[in-house]
Design a protein around this motif. Structure first.
Motif, mmCIF file in Angstrom:
data_model
loop_
_atom_site.group_PDB
_atom_site.id
_atom_site.type_symbol
_atom_site.label_atom_id
_atom_site.label_comp_id
_atom_site.label_asym_id
_atom_site.label_seq_id
_atom_site.Cartn_x
_atom_site.Cartn_y
_atom_site.Cartn_z
ATOM 1 N N SER A 1 0.823 -1.206 0.000
ATOM 2 C CA SER A 1 0.000 0.000 0.000
ATOM 3 C C SER A 1 0.859 1.259 0.000
ATOM 4 O O SER A 1 0.552 2.231 -0.702
ATOM 5 C CB SER A 1 -0.931 -0.003 1.210
ATOM 6 O OG SER A 1 -1.848 -1.079 1.134
ATOM 7 N N PHE A 2 1.927 1.256 0.781
ATOM 8 C CA PHE A 2 2.848 2.399 0.738
ATOM 9 C C PHE A 2 3.459 2.544 -0.655
ATOM 10 O O PHE A 2 3.592 3.654 -1.174
ATOM 11 C CB PHE A 2 3.949 2.237 1.780
ATOM 12 C CG PHE A 2 3.503 2.479 3.196
ATOM 13 C CD1 PHE A 2 3.156 3.749 3.619
ATOM 14 C CD2 PHE A 2 3.430 1.436 4.100
ATOM 15 C CE1 PHE A 2 2.749 3.983 4.924
ATOM 16 C CE2 PHE A 2 3.024 1.652 5.406
ATOM 17 C CZ PHE A 2 2.678 2.925 5.827
ATOM 18 N N ALA A 3 3.830 1.416 -1.252
ATOM 19 C CA ALA A 3 4.426 1.458 -2.589
ATOM 20 C C ALA A 3 3.445 1.993 -3.623
ATOM 21 O O ALA A 3 3.855 2.618 -4.611
ATOM 22 C CB ALA A 3 4.906 0.063 -2.983
ATOM 23 N N ALA A 4 2.155 1.752 -3.404
ATOM 24 C CA ALA A 4 1.127 2.217 -4.343
ATOM 25 C C ALA A 4 0.773 3.682 -4.132
ATOM 26 O O ALA A 4 0.036 4.263 -4.931
ATOM 27 C CB ALA A 4 -0.124 1.346 -4.213
ATOM 28 N N GLY A 5 1.279 4.289 -3.071
ATOM 29 C CA GLY A 5 1.044 5.711 -2.842
ATOM 30 C C GLY A 5 -0.209 6.007 -2.045
ATOM 31 O O GLY A 5 -1.130 6.658 -2.556
ATOM 32 N N ASN A 6 -0.263 5.530 -0.816
ATOM 33 C CA ASN A 6 -1.459 5.738 0.016
ATOM 34 C C ASN A 6 -1.280 6.882 1.012
ATOM 35 O O ASN A 6 -1.884 6.882 2.088
ATOM 36 C CB ASN A 6 -1.790 4.450 0.774
ATOM 37 C CG ASN A 6 -0.699 4.050 1.753
ATOM 38 O OD1 ASN A 6 0.449 4.473 1.616
ATOM 39 N ND2 ASN A 6 -1.051 3.245 2.740
ATOM 40 N N GLU A 7 -0.465 7.876 0.672
ATOM 41 C CA GLU A 7 -0.108 8.936 1.610
ATOM 42 C C GLU A 7 -1.319 9.685 2.151
ATOM 43 O O GLU A 7 -1.386 10.010 3.339
ATOM 44 C CB GLU A 7 0.848 9.937 0.947
ATOM 45 C CG GLU A 7 2.212 9.377 0.610
ATOM 46 C CD GLU A 7 2.270 8.812 -0.798
ATOM 47 O OE1 GLU A 7 1.187 8.664 -1.422
ATOM 48 O OE2 GLU A 7 3.377 8.504 -1.272
ATOM 49 N N VAL B 1 -3.091 7.593 4.792
ATOM 50 C CA VAL B 1 -2.275 7.531 6.010
ATOM 51 C C VAL B 1 -2.373 8.845 6.778
ATOM 52 O O VAL B 1 -2.520 8.856 8.013
ATOM 53 C CB VAL B 1 -0.820 7.189 5.665
ATOM 54 C CG1 VAL B 1 0.070 7.319 6.890
ATOM 55 C CG2 VAL B 1 -0.722 5.779 5.093
ATOM 56 N N ALA B 2 -2.308 9.962 6.076
ATOM 57 C CA ALA B 2 -2.417 11.269 6.732
ATOM 58 C C ALA B 2 -3.764 11.406 7.437
ATOM 59 O O ALA B 2 -3.840 11.922 8.563
ATOM 60 C CB ALA B 2 -2.228 12.383 5.715
ATOM 61 N N GLU B 3 -4.833 10.977 6.792
ATOM 62 C CA GLU B 3 -6.161 11.055 7.421
ATOM 63 C C GLU B 3 -6.229 10.203 8.673
ATOM 64 O O GLU B 3 -6.856 10.579 9.670
ATOM 65 C CB GLU B 3 -7.236 10.626 6.420
ATOM 66 C CG GLU B 3 -7.516 11.638 5.331
ATOM 67 C CD GLU B 3 -7.911 12.994 5.899
ATOM 68 O OE1 GLU B 3 -8.702 13.037 6.867
ATOM 69 O OE2 GLU B 3 -7.395 14.012 5.397
ATOM 70 N N TRP B 4 -5.558 9.056 8.675
ATOM 71 C CA TRP B 4 -5.549 8.204 9.866
ATOM 72 C C TRP B 4 -4.793 8.870 11.006
ATOM 73 O O TRP B 4 -5.209 8.785 12.163
ATOM 74 C CB TRP B 4 -4.947 6.846 9.537
ATOM 75 C CG TRP B 4 -5.882 5.960 8.766
ATOM 76 C CD1 TRP B 4 -7.239 6.009 8.750
ATOM 77 C CD2 TRP B 4 -5.519 4.879 7.902
ATOM 78 N NE1 TRP B 4 -7.755 5.026 7.929
ATOM 79 C CE2 TRP B 4 -6.715 4.323 7.403
ATOM 80 C CE3 TRP B 4 -4.301 4.329 7.504
ATOM 81 C CZ2 TRP B 4 -6.728 3.233 6.527
ATOM 82 C CZ3 TRP B 4 -4.310 3.248 6.627
ATOM 83 C CH2 TRP B 4 -5.519 2.699 6.145
ATOM 84 N N PHE B 5 -3.692 9.542 10.707
ATOM 85 C CA PHE B 5 -2.975 10.246 11.764
ATOM 86 C C PHE B 5 -3.809 11.402 12.313
ATOM 87 O O PHE B 5 -3.823 11.662 13.525
ATOM 88 C CB PHE B 5 -1.618 10.741 11.258
ATOM 89 C CG PHE B 5 -0.531 9.705 11.337
ATOM 90 C CD1 PHE B 5 0.031 9.361 12.554
ATOM 91 C CD2 PHE B 5 -0.078 9.053 10.192
ATOM 92 C CE1 PHE B 5 1.021 8.391 12.640
ATOM 93 C CE2 PHE B 5 0.910 8.084 10.263
ATOM 94 C CZ PHE B 5 1.466 7.757 11.490
ATOM 95 N N ARG B 6 -4.517 12.103 11.442
ATOM 96 C CA ARG B 6 -5.390 13.182 11.927
ATOM 97 C C ARG B 6 -6.504 12.624 12.805
ATOM 98 O O ARG B 6 -6.807 13.175 13.872
ATOM 99 C CB ARG B 6 -6.008 13.921 10.733
ATOM 100 C CG ARG B 6 -5.025 14.740 9.921
ATOM 101 C CD ARG B 6 -5.726 15.594 8.885
ATOM 102 N NE ARG B 6 -4.744 16.287 8.052
ATOM 103 C CZ ARG B 6 -4.386 15.898 6.834
ATOM 104 N NH1 ARG B 6 -4.953 14.835 6.278
ATOM 105 N NH2 ARG B 6 -3.482 16.569 6.169
ATOM 106 N N ALA B 7 -7.123 11.551 12.367
ATOM 107 C CA ALA B 7 -8.266 11.003 13.096
ATOM 108 C C ALA B 7 -7.866 10.418 14.439
ATOM 109 O O ALA B 7 -8.574 10.580 15.440
ATOM 110 C CB ALA B 7 -8.970 9.946 12.245
ATOM 111 N N THR B 8 -6.733 9.716 14.481
ATOM 112 C CA THR B 8 -6.322 9.043 15.708
ATOM 113 C C THR B 8 -5.593 9.965 16.675
ATOM 114 O O THR B 8 -5.628 9.760 17.891
ATOM 115 C CB THR B 8 -5.407 7.849 15.404
ATOM 116 O OG1 THR B 8 -4.208 8.319 14.751
ATOM 117 C CG2 THR B 8 -6.104 6.830 14.509
ATOM 118 N N GLY B 9 -4.909 10.974 16.135
ATOM 119 C CA GLY B 9 -4.062 11.817 16.961
ATOM 120 C C GLY B 9 -2.757 11.157 17.349
ATOM 121 O O GLY B 9 -1.995 11.693 18.160
#
Length: 316
Positions: free
Chosen positions: A180-186, A189-197
């Motif tokens: 997923s990282f190789a496919a470009g899921n940035e 991932v950013a939304e998950w960091f925002r949502a989780t804190g």
């Protein structure tokens, strides 16, 4: 979808809920151990790694984030692995979830994506069915597994560390997979960091290691996936990997690592006794069995992934 490619609703969760009740820990070092896969010799080595840290005066916490069961398809080994692991800080993987409370139609519960060959999916379903048969003879362990959380969030040195299996939306999610990282899921991932804190998200489940760092709304964030603690992860390398978090440098050379806000994030090799494990594995899973077909070569020679492909660049 077929068994092994879908997951039950019980696997799903809301990213915003994952770090609402973070647990303060006072340890100096965290070892996050995903994908032990029932390998007792890898567990032996991890325990020795922790002891070496303790001899240096470090307080060490072992955190198992799922799939510590898989190859341990005998009554004795099933009890041994679970009793040893459950003495530590533990959260569930899909394997352990399906051993505690099997879900109709889930198969192995792996939620394999389409790029995984159907023969692999079917073999994993066979492995799970055999292991579930073993687990039924140990209702006390099933009960202990059923009481475990699916994820944990800890406050470690002022940083919020989310430890899970899969990704922040599903116990068997592949959103933090190397692929997923190789496919470009940035963006996801950013939304998950925002949502989780969370400042750091440590995952496993998808069997290949990955290490990502970036800035999300001017905040430094790290995602790490240890691949597998109990079998090889890299090209021509049969060693397992665990994630080490610490505010001191690791005692040995990591296969990949970085320092972020004073925190050392390291993927540490688990150089367990393969010569001792292979005969036991072959006894449990002889040639022609599902686990032998899917995993024996990997146990011996690792994967095709080279160490320089573990890390992924930052994004704005």
């Amino acid at each position: 979808m077929s068994e092994g490619r879908s997951c039950p609703l019980a696997y799903r969760y809301d990213p915003a809920s994952l770090c609402q009740d973070a647990m303060q820990v006072s340890d100096d070092v965290l070892y996050i151990i995903g994908g032990l896969y029932g390998n007792p010799y890898a567990l032996d080595e991890i325990e020795q790694m922790a002891l070496a840290e303790e001899r240096q005066g470090h307080r060490v916490r072992l955190m198992f984030n799922g799939d510590f069961n898989w190859f341990n398809a005998s009554d004795a080994l099933f009890r041994d692995i679970n009793n040893r692991v459950l003495d530590h800080t533990v959260s569930l993987g899909n394997v352990d979830f399906e051993l505690a409370r099997p879900s109709a139609g889930a198969g192995c519960g792996c939620a394999y994506p389409e790029f995984v060959d159907q023969s692999v999916v079917e073999r994993s379903n066979h492995i799970m069915a055999r292991l579930q048969g073993i687990a039924e003879g140990h209702p006390d362990i099933q009960k202990r597994l059923s009481l475990l959380p699916r994820h944990r969030c800890v406050l470690f040195g002022g940083l919020k560390v989310l430890v899970l299996h899969g990704d922040p939306e599903s116990l068997a999610g592949w959103g933090l997979a190397h692929e997923s990282f190789a496919a470009g899921n940035e963006k996801t991932v950013a939304e998950w960091f925002r949502a989780t804190g969370a400042d750091l998200i440590a995952s496993t489940h998808t069997c290949l290691p990955a290490l990502w760092s970036g800035r999300v709304d001017d905040r430094s964030c790290v995602a790490v996936n240890n691949g597998s603690a109990g079998m090889g992860n890299l090209r021509s390398d049969p060693r397992g990997l665990v994630t080490r978090l610490g505010f001191s440098s690791p005692l040995a050379e990591p296969v990949a690592g970085m320092e972020q806000r004073g925190l050392h994030v390291s993927l540490m090799p688990v150089a367990y006794d393969l010569n001792a494990w292979l005969p036991e594995f072959d006894h449990l899973w002889p040639a022609g069995s599902a686990a032998s077909a899917s995993y024996r070569r990997r146990l011996q020679t690792g994967t095709t992934l080279s160490p320089e492909r573990i890390g992924f660049p930052s994004f704005s």
